[in-house]
Every structure is written in C-alpha cells, then in structure tokens.
Design an enzyme around this catalytic site. Structure first.
Site, PDB file in Angstrom:
ATOM      1  N   GLU A   1       0.547  -7.344   5.643  1.00 16.51           N
ATOM      2  CA  GLU A   1       1.444  -8.041   6.862  1.00 16.51           C
ATOM      3  C   GLU A   1       1.737  -6.545   8.020  1.00 16.51           C
ATOM      4  O   GLU A   1       1.897  -5.946   7.420  1.00 16.51           O
ATOM      5  CB  GLU A   1       2.880  -9.119   6.339  1.00 16.51           C
ATOM      6  CG  GLU A   1       2.038  -9.577   5.522  1.00 16.51           C
ATOM      7  CD  GLU A   1       2.799 -10.984   5.089  1.00 16.51           C
ATOM      8  OE1 GLU A   1       4.309 -10.483   6.152  1.00 16.51           O
ATOM      9  OE2 GLU A   1       2.845 -11.710   4.314  1.00 16.51           O
TER      10      GLU A   1
ATOM     11  N   GLU B   1      -5.485   0.086  -0.720  1.00 16.79           N
ATOM     12  CA  GLU B   1      -4.497  -0.513  -1.991  1.00 16.79           C
ATOM     13  C   GLU B   1      -3.608   0.858  -2.021  1.00 16.79           C
ATOM     14  O   GLU B   1      -3.887   0.692  -3.577  1.00 16.79           O
ATOM     15  CB  GLU B   1      -6.272  -0.742  -2.811  1.00 16.79           C
ATOM     16  CG  GLU B   1      -7.087  -1.359  -2.108  1.00 16.79           C
ATOM     17  CD  GLU B   1      -8.578  -1.650  -2.746  1.00 16.79           C
ATOM     18  OE1 GLU B   1      -8.177  -1.681  -4.197  1.00 16.79           O
ATOM     19  OE2 GLU B   1      -9.753  -1.951  -2.512  1.00 16.79           O
TER      20      GLU B   1
ATOM     21  N   SER C   1       3.269  -0.916   1.982  1.00 18.26           N
ATOM     22  CA  SER C   1       3.977  -0.534   0.444  1.00 18.26           C
ATOM     23  C   SER C   1       4.966  -1.793  -0.424  1.00 18.26           C
ATOM     24  O   SER C   1       4.297  -1.798  -1.499  1.00 18.26           O
ATOM     25  CB  SER C   1       4.053   1.255   0.582  1.00 18.26           C
ATOM     26  OG  SER C   1       3.558   1.668   1.234  1.00 18.26           O
TER      27      SER C   1
ATOM     28  N   SER D   1      -0.846   7.182  -1.259  1.00 18.54           N
ATOM     29  CA  SER D   1      -1.369   7.985  -2.341  1.00 18.54           C
ATOM     30  C   SER D   1       0.332   8.523  -2.673  1.00 18.54           C
ATOM     31  O   SER D   1       0.533   8.683  -3.724  1.00 18.54           O
ATOM     32  CB  SER D   1      -1.141  10.037  -1.704  1.00 18.54           C
ATOM     33  OG  SER D   1      -2.658   9.775  -1.012  1.00 18.54           O
TER      34      SER D   1
HETATM   35  C1  LIG Z   1      -8.953   0.282   6.967  1.00 22.77           C
HETATM   36  C2  LIG Z   1      -7.765  -0.350   6.470  1.00 22.77           C
HETATM   37  C3  LIG Z   1      -7.971  -1.800   5.954  1.00 22.77           C
HETATM   38  C4  LIG Z   1      -7.565  -2.256   5.248  1.00 22.77           C
HETATM   39  N1  LIG Z   1      -7.722  -3.138   3.574  1.00 22.77           N
HETATM   40  C5  LIG Z   1      -6.526  -4.065   3.265  1.00 22.77           C
HETATM   41  C6  LIG Z   1      -7.421  -5.836   2.977  1.00 22.77           C
HETATM   42  O1  LIG Z   1      -8.453  -5.147   3.196  1.00 22.77           O
HETATM   43  N2  LIG Z   1      -6.142  -6.300   2.707  1.00 22.77           N
HETATM   44  C7  LIG Z   1      -4.830  -5.644   2.613  1.00 22.77           C
HETATM   45  O2  LIG Z   1      -4.194  -6.612   2.082  1.00 22.77           O
HETATM   46  N3  LIG Z   1      -4.266  -4.542   3.589  1.00 22.77           N
HETATM   47  C8  LIG Z   1      -5.474  -4.092   3.709  1.00 22.77           C
HETATM   48  N4  LIG Z   1      -4.924  -2.603   4.340  1.00 22.77           N
HETATM   49  C9  LIG Z   1      -3.619  -2.015   4.557  1.00 22.77           C
HETATM   50  C10 LIG Z   1      -3.467  -1.253   3.741  1.00 22.77           C
HETATM   51  O3  LIG Z   1      -3.489  -1.967   2.202  1.00 22.77           O
HETATM   52  C11 LIG Z   1      -1.362  -0.583   3.744  1.00 22.77           C
HETATM   53  O4  LIG Z   1      -2.404  -0.036   5.091  1.00 22.77           O
HETATM   54  C12 LIG Z   1      -0.884   0.461   2.478  1.00 22.77           C
HETATM   55  O5  LIG Z   1      -0.443  -0.416   2.264  1.00 22.77           O
HETATM   56  C13 LIG Z   1      -0.101   0.891   3.596  1.00 22.77           C
HETATM   57  O6  LIG Z   1       0.866   0.475   4.295  1.00 22.77           O
HETATM   58  P1  LIG Z   1       1.263   0.339   5.139  1.00 22.77           P
HETATM   59  O7  LIG Z   1       0.323   0.230   5.974  1.00 22.77           O
HETATM   60  O8  LIG Z   1       2.107  -0.780   5.602  1.00 22.77           O
HETATM   61  O9  LIG Z   1       2.526   2.144   5.630  1.00 22.77           O
HETATM   62  P2  LIG Z   1       3.991   1.732   4.737  1.00 22.77           P
HETATM   63  O10 LIG Z   1       4.448   1.036   3.886  1.00 22.77           O
HETATM   64  O11 LIG Z   1       4.419   1.542   5.877  1.00 22.77           O
HETATM   65  O12 LIG Z   1       3.693   3.077   4.523  1.00 22.77           O
HETATM   66  C14 LIG Z   1       4.230   4.390   5.668  1.00 22.77           C
HETATM   67  C15 LIG Z   1       4.591   5.535   5.096  1.00 22.77           C
HETATM   68  O13 LIG Z   1       5.108   5.480   4.319  1.00 22.77           O
HETATM   69  C16 LIG Z   1       5.001   5.724   2.960  1.00 22.77           C
HETATM   70  N5  LIG Z   1       6.029   4.965   1.374  1.00 22.77           N
HETATM   71  C17 LIG Z   1       6.796   3.806   1.891  1.00 22.77           C
HETATM   72  N6  LIG Z   1       6.870   3.508   0.337  1.00 22.77           N
HETATM   73  C18 LIG Z   1       7.432   4.590   0.185  1.00 22.77           C
HETATM   74  C19 LIG Z   1       8.106   5.067  -1.022  1.00 22.77           C
HETATM   75  N7  LIG Z   1       8.655   4.102  -1.359  1.00 22.77           N
HETATM   76  N8  LIG Z   1       8.454   5.897  -1.417  1.00 22.77           N
HETATM   77  C20 LIG Z   1       7.572   7.212  -0.566  1.00 22.77           C
HETATM   78  N9  LIG Z   1       6.768   7.042   0.429  1.00 22.77           N
HETATM   79  C21 LIG Z   1       6.778   5.948   0.914  1.00 22.77           C
HETATM   80  C22 LIG Z   1       4.185   5.362   2.909  1.00 22.77           C
HETATM   81  O14 LIG Z   1       3.490   6.374   1.782  1.00 22.77           O
HETATM   82  C23 LIG Z   1       3.181   5.896   4.093  1.00 22.77           C
HETATM   83  O15 LIG Z   1       2.883   7.500   4.171  1.00 22.77           O
HETATM   84  C24 LIG Z   1      -6.002  -1.967   5.170  1.00 22.77           C
HETATM   85  C25 LIG Z   1      -5.938  -0.889   5.551  1.00 22.77           C
HETATM   86  C26 LIG Z   1      -6.665  -0.094   6.748  1.00 22.77           C
HETATM   87  C27 LIG Z   1      -6.174   1.218   7.372  1.00 22.77           C
END
Ligand SMILES: Cc1cc2nc3c(=O)[nH]c(=O)nc-3n(C[C@H](O)[C@H](O)[C@H](O)COP(=O)(O)OP(=O)(O)OC[C@H]3O[C@@H](n4cnc5c(N)ncnc54)[C@H](O)[C@@H]3O)c2cc1C
Ligand SMILES: Cc1cc2nc3c(=O)[nH]c(=O)nc-3n(C[C@H](O)[C@H](O)[C@H](O)COP(=O)(O)OP(=O)(O)OC[C@H]3O[C@@H](n4cnc5c(N)ncnc54)[C@H](O)[C@@H]3O)c2cc1C
Lengths: 381, 259
Positions: A127, A363, A132, A366
């Site tokens: 959302e 998904e 994450s 890293s």
């Molecule tokens: C092209 C594309 C396709 C996608 N397709 C889908 C899809 O089909 N379905 C779907 O549901 N999602 C999809 N996503 C979403 C994707 O899964 C998320 O972007 C991803 O899980 C990261 O979440 P976020 O973007 O909210 O980043 P955030 O969770 O906000 O993370 C920001 C940074 O903080 C770090 N971080 C967060 N928590 C921690 C922790 N506990 N410890 C250390 N570091 C942390 C992360 O590693 C990252 O570097 C897609 C994204 C993209 C870009």
C-alpha cells in the site's frame, strides 16, 4: 547429487529461449521505450502455455515443475525484464495464491482463465504507506450478512491496470495484526474496484505497475480466499515461491547483460586488438560468469527443493538476495565493458541495468531478505 | 494420410565450430544440438497437412547417436504423433548414400504417402539425402519447395519452388519426396503442454539388424576438416568521398582483383 536437467526441462528451456530470442528480443526495446504494455507478446505467451506453466492440467495449466518454471523465467528475462515480471507475478503470485489457498470451486472458476491467458492476474499486498511492513496495511474488509465490504488503496501492483483477476489482502480484524488479515479474489469491473494511477518507473517500462482502488467494493463470501484471518500466513507461502521467480528474473537479466558483453568484447577494438584480449576485461567477464552461475545454482536448488515438497523460506530468500545483487553487479560491469555505448540505448545493457534493480526491492527488499535469513539462522521465530 | 519427416540433429546455428582432436570431426563438447532449421519447416508442413485434412499421422525419423532422441522429442513436442530413431553405429560419420539407404529402409517399413525433409542439413550442407532417398525408392522428388497443396483425393500434390524471379509449379503423384526451403511456412513453437505430452509419445528404436540394410563402408570418404584461416580485419578507406571511392575502386581492381 545430480545436476543434470531432465530432457523435458531442457526442452522447456530451449523453447523459452527460442521464443525469447525470436519473438521478444526484437521488440523489447520498442515496447520499453514507448512504455507500452506488450499485449501481442502476452497473447502468444498464453497460447504457448507460459501463463499457466506451473498449474496442473485439470486447471488448464501445463503442469511444469518449479525447476522448468525457473528456466522459463530466466530465458524470458534474458531478453526482457518486463515480460519476465509480468509472467512471474501472474503465475507465482496471483495464480499461485489461488492454487495454494483456493477451494476447488475457486480454482475451477479462476485458474483455467488465468492459465490460458484469457485473463491476466495481479496480486496486491503493498500500500502507499506500507511495503516491508506489510501487515501494517490499512485496507479493510468489514464483514456483514452478505459478505464483506472492502475499502483502501493498493500500491505498486504489477499487472494492476491490465489484470482481469486480482488477489488483494485486507484487514479483517484490526486487533489481531498479521493474524487479522484475509485474502480476496476480485474481478475487473466489480463496482467500486478500479485501477488507480500508474508509475513513472526507473525501468521495467513494458511492465504494468498500478494502484488498485477499493471504494466500498462488495464481495461475497465465495470471494474470500483461504481461511478468514489466514491471509498473511498464505501470503508468506506465496512469496516463498514468488521469490524464486524474482531470483530467476535477476539471473536472466544478468545473463543477458553478460551475453551482450561477451559479444561486445569480441568485436570492439582498442589499442589494436579486441578489448576481450585485455586482462582487465577478461577478469571482469570471468568473475561475472562465475557469480551468475552461483546465483543460478542457488535459484535452481530452491526450485528443486520446492518440487520435493520441502520448506524453502531460507533457500528462496538466499536465492533472491544473492541473485538480485549479482544482477546489479553484472549489469553495472556490463555497461562498463561497453564503455560510452553502454551508457546509451543502442545496447540492451542499460535497460537490463535499470530493470534488475527491481529484483532488490520487489517481493521483499534485500534488507528484508537478510532479516528473514538471519531469523532462520538464529532461530528467532 | 501418413506423412513421414526426415530430421537431422545439428549443432545450434550460434555454435563456434572447431575441428576436433580427430580431424575428421568437429569438437562436440559444449555444443547445443537442435533440429536442423530446414527440417523444422518440413515438420511444420507435415503438421499443417494433418490439421488441414483433419486426419492422418506425422512420424518423425532420425538416425544418429542417443542424443538424437532429444531432437525427435522436440518434433513430438511440436505435434508429431510418434518417432523412429535409427541407432546404428554405422551411421556415425556415414556418407549421405549410406544415410539415405537406412532412411529409405525405414520409409519402406512405414509406407507413408508423403516424405518431407529439409532442403539440406545446416551442418554438412550436402543437400543430397532427400534426393537420394527418392532415387532409392524410385519415387519422384521435388527439392526446395516454397508451397504445396495435396489434392483432396490424396493422389497428387502440387508444389512450387522459387526460381529466379518466378515460382515453378509442379504436379507430382504420391508417394513422393519433397524438400523444404525457407519460406514454406513459419514453424510453430512447441507449447508447454506439447512438451509435457511428448514424453508419453513413442520413440521406436531400430538397431542395425532391424532394417536389413547392408552398410558396406562409405563411398564418399571424409579426409579431414581444415579450419579456415582467420578473416583479415576490414579496412576503412579514409578521406573525402570522391577520393575515397577512387581509392576503393583501385584497391578492388588491383589488390583484391574483384573487378
Ligand atoms: C516495479 C514494482 C512492482 C511491484 N509489484 C508488486 C506487486 O505486484 N504486488 C505488491 O503487493 N507489491 C508490489 N511491489 C511493491 C514492493 O513489494 C515494495 O516496494 C517492497 O516490498 C518495499 O516496500 P516499500 O516500497 O514500501 O519500501 P519500505 O518498506 O518503505 O522500505 C524503504 C527502505 O527501508 C528498508 N527497511 C524497511 N524495513 C526495514 C527493516 N525492518 N530493517 C531494515 N531495513 C528496512 C527497506 O529495505 C528499504 O530499503 C512492486 C514494487 C515495484 C517497484
Ligand atoms: C555521456 C557521455 C559524455 C561524453 N562526453 C565526451 C566529451 O565531451 N568529449 C569526448 O571526447 N568524449 C566524451 N565521451 C566519451 C568518453 O570519454 C568515452 O566513452 C570513454 O573514453 C570510453 O571510450 P569508449 O566509449 O570508446 O570505450 P572503449 O575505449 O571502447 O572501452 C570499452 C571497454 O574496454 C576497456 N578498455 C579499453 N582499453 C583497455 C585496455 N588497454 N585495458 C583494459 N581495458 C581496456 C574500457 O575500460 C571499457 O571498459 C562521453 C561519453 C558519454 C557516455
């Protein structure tokens, strides 16, 4: 210990390779530059069965094992990351969740259309405010006599605006956190359910990424997928499989970049000889080829274990983490080997470089993979 | 109608061919093997004939070592009904006449109404087997066909081949041998279901004794393969177009003796 592929697995790889080289590679740059969804390719993928690869024939699928599926995604990604992601999200996430958690009636209702490519699938957990930390989602499903009412917004959903069928996760019991989340199957055109905006992305320009808007969407109980409140547990299982396909995508993009670099190193001359005769270039190529092979083996091993019915949380995370980081390294060096041309759109390596970055994010980033791996090693959960 | 397709397994077109330690053969380590592309046109055409007529059988036939089964399997994955594999050590390095004798014996056993094959295999490029098979059987043969249409009664086929700027059309009685030229059709990719189904289809294996062919040594004996000398690098003629062209013409005439 036997590293040999079966005859069938080799045939799948060969077919996917020929299809990718013959049908995808010649048009990939065009679709990506136009930011156009490659419907004509997707239609052919459906005809060949690539959109139902891993599902049993009784649901319209081809019944491939995970090893074959990994080979297929890798070969597609060698030519184009966007189409590889379209296939991976459709198969592993959307169809994968329906197959994992669906009742027989739900499987029969949705899987054959998905497997034949008549409908593309999307899968939404992320959302605008949570990725994450997925269980912090805000989308709600409120139960009443007739079923559920869904409200919320999903973000970054692959195939979001082109899919006919979507699986979305929503909070059914806010008091229970991750144990209060459920999954629902929705169809395009349901009142209140529509794609929102698409994104201006770094790469994967021929892959559709969109918001999904849920505005008082009424769903029946037959659309609840899996146990009530059991959606998050299923999500983690779906992602175990999904991560293998993202690892395969990274391996394919890396291999595509390496192939281009090898060709270039043979043809480009500097100081009176092909640049492939310089030890500096040779060292890079050797290292990249070796790391790709290691990433491929981790990926195939995770797939093999899945085929054996074993738990693969650790193995799929390791494969995805390693392969996506190898992918970044390989594509960076591939541009380097191409010199100034590598920085341009004349060669595919800059596209692979932009595309593979997603593999370190989607998904599970890293950082999250390291968290999952560490928790397993330390036995923290 | 029963259509038999002769296919050869050859190194992938992208292979960088090297002469092997035995100078009469290429080094085969690391080679990816495929169905020779012209033979794929033949397989595709056979499948289309079956589909158009609504009935019939397509049988893929190949000779060679164990690995040849994989080429046959990919014909089965494309849609062939069954396959025949002649596994005979005498076929290793055999000349085309030997190969044709063996294949003709298979054809006699199978008694198809039509035999299709590629205009040549892309490894040795002899282009002889189709015609030799027809000769041994006493059947008519048309090579390098670009189109074909079998009469409804299955008694004749009209086939066309391209000649300098025109299409030559022939009527042939069946049974006959046709060899496929590029442009005959666009071969299909096997579907994943086709691949999964292929392992349930039969590949009949025939050994040396099964065909009653006396293989008495090749009549064409391969002496050795020689690698071509590396191609000298291209040359860029600098300068204003007018002078550069004059220099190019001079070089072509005096050095290359091309004009
Ligand atoms: C092209 C594309 C396709 C996608 N397709 C889908 C899809 O089909 N379905 C779907 O549901 N999602 C999809 N996503 C979403 C994707 O899964 C998320 O972007 C991803 O899980 C990261 O979440 P976020 O973007 O909210 O980043 P955030 O969770 O906000 O993370 C920001 C940074 O903080 C770090 N971080 C967060 N928590 C921690 C922790 N506990 N410890 C250390 N570091 C942390 C992360 O590693 C990252 O570097 C897609 C994204 C993209 C870009
Ligand atoms: C955006 C951009 C702006 C630019 N601006 C300018 C400009 O304003 N003016 C200008 O003149 N140029 C400019 N350039 C060109 C730039 O300087 C060259 O791209 C750069 O010098 C590399 O040369 P090349 O691209 O021909 O690569 P190549 O020389 O062909 O090199 C290809 C690869 O071979 C390696 N290599 C070559 N020789 C050896 C060796 N002996 N040992 C080991 N490895 C070797 C290189 O490191 C590289 O990895 C620009 C390039 C770009 C992309």
């Amino acid at each position: 210990m036997d590293f040999a592929l079966t005859e069938e697995q080799r045939l799948v790889r060969q077919t996917a390779r020929e299809f990718a080289e013959g049908e995808i590679a010649p048009v990939a740059a065009r679709f990506n530059e136009a930011g156009e969804f490659p419907w004509e390719i997707v239609r052919k993928l459906g005809e060949l069965g690539f959109l139902g690869a891993i599902f049993p024939p009784e649901y319209g699928g081809a019944g491939l094992d995970s090893v074959s599926y990994v080979l297929l995604v890798e070969e597609i990604a060698r030519a184009d990351g966007s189409i590889a992601l379209t296939v991976a999200a459709h198969n592993s996430l959307c169809s994968g969740h329906i197959y994992l958690a669906g009742t027989e009636a739900q499987r029969q209702k949705y899987l054959p259309r998905l497997a034949r490519g008549e409908a593309l699938g999307a899968w939404g957990i992320t959302e605008p405010g949570s990725g994450s930390d997925a269980s912090a989602m805000k989308t709600t499903a409120v139960e009443d006599d007739a079923g559920f009412i869904l409200n919320g917004t999903k973000a970054f959903i692959t195939n979001g605006s082109v899919a006919e069928i979507a699986v979305v996760m929503a909070v059914t019991d806010p008091a229970r956190a991750a144990k209060g989340i459920s999954a629902f199957v929705l169809e395009r055109g349901a009142p209140g359910f529509r794609p929102g905006g698409t994104y201006q992305k770094l790469g994967l320009h021929a892959s559709d990424t969109a918001e999904l808007i849920l505005d008082n969407v009424r769903v029946s109980r037959e659309q609840l997928l899996g146990q009530l409140h059991g959606g998050f547990v299923d999500t983690l299982k779906v992602l175990d499989g999904g991560r293998i396909s993202i690892a395969a995508m990274a391996v394919g993009l890396a291999q595509g970049a390496l192939d281009a670099s090898v060709t270039y190193a043979r043809e480009r001359h500097a100081f009176g000889q092909p640049i492939g005769h310089f030890q500096g270039i040779q060292g890079m190529l050797a290292e990249l080829a070796t790391e790709i092979e290691a990433a491929r083996l981790l990926t195939l091993r995770a797939a093999y274990l899945k085929d054996q019915g074993r738990g693969i949380r650790l193995e799929s995370s390791m494969a995805k983490l390693f392969a996506s980081e190898v992918g970044m390294k390989v594509t960076t060096k591939a541009i380097q080997i191409h010199g100034g041309y590598g920085y341009t759109r004349e060669f595919p390596v800059e596209r692979h470089f932009r595309d593979v970055k997603l593999c370190e994010i989607g998904e599970g980033t890293s950082e999250i993979q390291r968290l999952i791996i560490a928790r397993q090693i330390l036995q923290l959960t | 109608m029963k259509v038999l397709v002769l296919v050869k397994q050859v190194p992938d077109t992208a292979t960088q061919v090297k002469v092997g330690s035995d100078p009469r053969a290429i080094a085969t380590t690391g080679i990816t093997w495929i169905v020779s592309p012209y033979d794929e046109f033949a397989v595709e055409e056979a499948l289309r004939i079956r589909e158009k007529r609504g009935t019939g059988e397509v049988v893929a036939v190949s000779g060679g070592p164990e690995r040849v089964k994989e080429a046959l399997r990919s014909c089965l994955a494309m849609g062939a009904d069954r396959a025949v594999h002649v596994l005979d050590p005498a076929l290793e390095g055999a000349d085309t006449l030997t190969t044709a004798r063996v294949l003709a014996a298979v054809i006699q056993q199978e008694a198809p109404q039509l035999v299709l094959t590629g205009r040549q295999a892309i490894d040795d490029d002899t282009g002889a087997v189709g015609a030799q098979v027809a000769e041994l059987l006493g059947w008519p043969c048309l090579s390098w066909i670009m189109e074909e249409a079998i009469a409804e009664d299955g008694a004749t086929v009209r086939a066309g081949r391209q000649v300098e700027g025109a299409l030559e059309l022939f009527d042939l009685p069946l049974p006959c041998v046709l060899t496929a030229q590029k442009g005959l059709n666009e071969p299909r990719y096997p579907t994943l279901k086709g691949i999964m189904g292929a392992k349930k289809k039969e590949i009949k294996e025939l050994g040396p004794g099964d065909l009653g062919v006396n293989v008495d040594g090749p009549q064409l004996e391969l002496v050795r393969l020689e690698a071509l000398p590396p191609r000298p690098p291209g040359r860029i003629i600098p300068g204003e177009p007018k002078e550069a062209v004059r220099e190019l013409v001079r070089v072509l005439r005096e050095e290359a003796k091309a004009i």
